[in-house]
Design a protein around this motif. Sequence first.
Motif, PDB file in Angstrom:
ATOM      1  N   MET A   1     -66.753  41.810-103.194  1.00 34.84           N
ATOM      2  CA  MET A   1     -65.519  41.105-103.529  1.00 34.84           C
ATOM      3  C   MET A   1     -64.731  40.790-102.263  1.00 34.84           C
ATOM      4  SD  MET A   1     -63.778  39.806-106.072  1.00 34.84           S
ATOM      5  CE  MET A   1     -63.994  40.651-107.620  1.00 34.84           C
ATOM      6  N   VAL A   2     -64.659  41.756-101.365  1.00 31.44           N
ATOM      7  CA  VAL A   2     -63.959  41.520-100.090  1.00 31.44           C
ATOM      8  C   VAL A   2     -64.634  40.387 -99.332  1.00 31.44           C
ATOM      9  CG1 VAL A   2     -63.372  42.516 -97.842  1.00 31.44           C
ATOM     10  CG2 VAL A   2     -63.055  43.867 -99.917  1.00 31.44           C
ATOM     11  N   ALA A   3     -65.957  40.396 -99.293  1.00 32.75           N
ATOM     12  CA  ALA A   3     -66.695  39.340 -98.593  1.00 32.75           C
ATOM     13  C   ALA A   3     -66.427  37.974 -99.222  1.00 32.75           C
ATOM     14  CB  ALA A   3     -68.188  39.651 -98.601  1.00 32.75           C
ATOM     15  N   ALA A   4     -66.362  37.921-100.544  1.00 29.74           N
ATOM     16  CA  ALA A   4     -66.100  36.648-101.224  1.00 29.74           C
ATOM     17  C   ALA A   4     -64.686  36.155-100.917  1.00 29.74           C
ATOM     18  CB  ALA A   4     -66.291  36.795-102.733  1.00 29.74           C
ATOM     19  N   ARG A   5     -63.716  37.049-100.950  1.00 29.56           N
ATOM     20  CA  ARG A   5     -62.328  36.653-100.659  1.00 29.56           C
ATOM     21  C   ARG A   5     -62.191  36.181 -99.213  1.00 29.56           C
ATOM     22  NH1 ARG A   5     -58.040  38.023-104.194  1.00 29.56           N
ATOM     23  NH2 ARG A   5     -58.718  39.114-106.054  1.00 29.56           N
ATOM     24  N   GLN A   6     -62.888  36.841 -98.305  1.00 30.48           N
ATOM     25  CA  GLN A   6     -62.842  36.414 -96.904  1.00 30.48           C
ATOM     26  C   GLN A   6     -63.548  35.070 -96.721  1.00 30.48           C
ATOM     27  OE1 GLN A   6     -61.205  37.710 -94.233  1.00 30.48           O
ATOM     28  NE2 GLN A   6     -60.258  39.041 -95.761  1.00 30.48           N
TER      29      GLN A   6
END
Length: 136
Positions: free
Chosen positions: A111-116
Amino acid sequence: MTTPVPDSAPFDPHNFPADLVATQRQAAELYAALRAHQATLAWSREPHDGWPEESERGREHPGRPASPGWTAAEGAEFDRLLDELRTATAQVQCHPWWERCAAEGIKGEGMVAARQALKYAEGAVPLGQGDVETAA
């Protein structure tokens, strides 16, 4: 014997919906406008006398010159830009896409990777990589 039905393409959390990309771009543009406006402002919103530079046992404490403060128009523009930026970032953070990602099993690091990745997605930033290289 029957031919197996091919699975549909796996869910891609980086395949952002157009409205999310547009909102991220709006947030980036508002952030840039706010930073540009801040660069034109005095260091203190209210008039302030400032203070002198001081040295204490080899440590320097830089001073500040007197500040005339911001005009009412400067303050209103700052407040408007900041309010619009807060609204745009809230829309990005609370977009239904993130709920869909969670429902598809994207959590934690993914999720963090997608938001970034959204911050660098095509169309989500005012400048493309070619624009940055040209400006440099």
